[in-house]
Design an enzyme around this catalytic site. Structure first.
Site, PDB file in Angstrom:
ATOM      1  N   GLY A   1       0.443  -3.869   4.304  1.00  0.00           N
ATOM      2  CA  GLY A   1       0.251  -5.298   4.512  1.00  0.00           C
ATOM      3  C   GLY A   1       1.525  -5.992   4.967  1.00  0.00           C
TER       4      GLY A   1
ATOM      5  N   HIS B   1      -9.045   2.878  -2.882  1.00  0.00           N
ATOM      6  CA  HIS B   1      -7.658   2.555  -2.512  1.00  0.00           C
ATOM      7  C   HIS B   1      -7.043   1.632  -3.557  1.00  0.00           C
ATOM      8  CE1 HIS B   1      -4.108   1.490  -0.479  1.00  0.00           C
ATOM      9  NE2 HIS B   1      -4.582   0.612   0.395  1.00  0.00           N
TER      10      HIS B   1
ATOM     11  N   CYS C   1      -0.850   2.420   6.555  1.00  0.00           N
ATOM     12  CA  CYS C   1      -0.427   1.110   7.019  1.00  0.00           C
ATOM     13  C   CYS C   1      -0.096   0.274   5.792  1.00  0.00           C
ATOM     14  CB  CYS C   1      -1.504   0.444   7.860  1.00  0.00           C
ATOM     15  SG  CYS C   1      -3.078   0.227   7.010  1.00  0.00           S
TER      16      CYS C   1
ATOM     17  N   CYS D   1       0.804  -1.231   0.000  1.00  0.00           N
ATOM     18  CA  CYS D   1       0.000   0.000   0.000  1.00  0.00           C
ATOM     19  C   CYS D   1       0.830   1.270   0.000  1.00  0.00           C
ATOM     20  CB  CYS D   1      -0.949   0.011   1.200  1.00  0.00           C
ATOM     21  SG  CYS D   1      -2.103  -1.365   1.217  1.00  0.00           S
TER      22      CYS D   1
END
Length: 402
Positions: A390, A358, A388, A95
């Site tokens: 993964g 996203h 954040c 991300c």
């Protein structure tokens, strides 16, 4: 002998609209084409720049395979018509891939290795599934279910959000209220034209089979706004949604980020290049930090990354006037905000990923464009992009209006 770092300036920043995956208006548009659109749009913002001066294109992509594989950065650069002398490298920090691309491009300039760089991100979650087409984790990950540091890597993102909600005591009601506000803020910003500076409208082709003629009908369509925000969202409607990751959990599709398609691109330049090509800096890249956290509570990553980025930039949290905190889930967003004491008025003033979408590896570049233009529009000094990541990471990057 140490060498003093030079400044890296953002001189162009733009993005495509964000489409809903699988059913949205970008579902049939390839991610390399989305990247090419964003690159061409960024170049159009700096007509005085010689494209041959670009050293490299750094592009974030979370699942770099299939339609977005084969070094999509280089593919996109060629499709965009950049000179063949311009290189391309694809980076993956899930991300935070797009934000890491900005950091890597800026650092090349800051250490004096380049004068002009492109940072970008692209992702089609319509064409490439979240875990890829053939995921294969090491069997050692599953060797000890009690070892959360290992076993947490295999957790689905929703389960990590449930873990965060439990550990940080974030209620279902708070998550739904946060999600509702995300949609309302996004809709208000759209109505006020707040996204106009950062979004470049794109024309896409929709294909549909005409059964009567056995021909494929191609219809061009120009899109200029993100399509995820829902005017019909209500707290009551969100409260009725079933949990999808744990039977007695609190995380639903309504208080989670939307899977999406999109791309963004920024052009960065040294002071020498700014003067040479008579460019107008939009912002200065200040600092960046990434930190690891236990994989099973990956959503808390910004709690570690934000203070590190502030220290690297010599700033205090109160100095940051605009914060783009990626809303992977309402649970992790609230846990981060509550833990660090972030001012809710500064966080995602135009909504976040719950409403806007996203597109994984593209989000960092997209939200960087948001911050750069918001700082100028609102006459604010410092802004931050944070998310954040993964498998247990957090990232944060800071920008200064100039």
């Amino acid at each position: 002998m140490s060498k003093q770092l030079q400044d890296a300036y953002i001189v162009a920043a733009t993005r495509t609209p964000i489409g809903r995956s699988h059913r949205g208006y970008l579902r049939q548009t390839r991610p390399d084409d989305l990247l090419a659109m964003a690159l061409r749009a960024a170049l159009a913002q700096v007509p005085g720049l010689d494209p041959a001066a670009i050293e490299d294109v750094v592009c974030g992509c979370a699942i770099p395979e299939a339609q977005q594989g084969l070094n999509v950065a280089r593919v996109g650069a060629v499709l965009a018509g950049l000179p063949k002398s311009v290189g391309g490298i694809t980076v993956n920090r899930f991300c935070a891939s797009g934000l890491s691309a900005v950091q890597m491009a800026a650092d090349r300039i800051r250490v004096g290795e380049a004068d002009v760089m492109v940072a970008a991100g692209t992702e089609s979650m319509s064409m490439v599934p979240m875990m890829g087409n053939s995921p294969s984790l090491s069997p050692a990950i599953f060797s000890n279910p009690d070892d959360l540091d290992r076993y947490g890597i295999a957790y689905g993102m929703g389960l990590t959000a449930e873990k965060v909600a439990q550990q940080w005591k974030v209620s279902r009601e708070a998550q739904d209220e946060f999600a509702y506000r995300s949609h309302m803020k996004a809709l208000a910003a759209m109505q006020a034209g707040e996204f106009g500076d950062e979004i470049t409208p794109v024309t896409v082709e929709e294909r549909e089979l005409d059964l009567a003629s056995a021909e494929v009908k191609v219809t061009p369509r120009t899109v200029s706004l993100d399509e995820g925000a829902r005017a019909d969202t209500t707290p009551e409607g969100l409260a009725k949604l079933r949990t999808v990751f744990a039977a007695r959990g609190s995380v639903t599709a309504g208080n989670s980020s939307q899977t999406s398609d999109g791309a963004g691109a920024l052009i960065l330049a040294s002071e020498a290049a700014v003067k040479r090509f008579n460019l107008q800096p939009l912002a200065r890249f200040v600092s960046y930090a990434s930190r690891g956290v236990p994989p099973h509570i990956m959503g808390i990553g910004p709690v570690e990354a934000i203070p590190a980025a502030l220290r690297a930039g010599g700033l205090r949290q109160d100095d940051i006037a605009w914060i783009e905190l990626n809303e992977a889930f309402a649970a992790q967003s609230l846990a981060v905000m509550n833990t660090l004491g972030l001012d809710p008025a500064k966080v995602n003033p135009m909504g976040g990923a719950i409403a806007l979408g996203h597109p994984l590896g593209a989000t960092g570049a997209i939200r960087s464009a948001t911050v750069v233009h918001a700082l100028r529009r609102k006459n604010l000094r410092y802004g931050m992009v944070t998310m954040c990541v993964g498998m247990g990471q957090g990232a944060a990057g800071i920008f200064e209006r100039v």
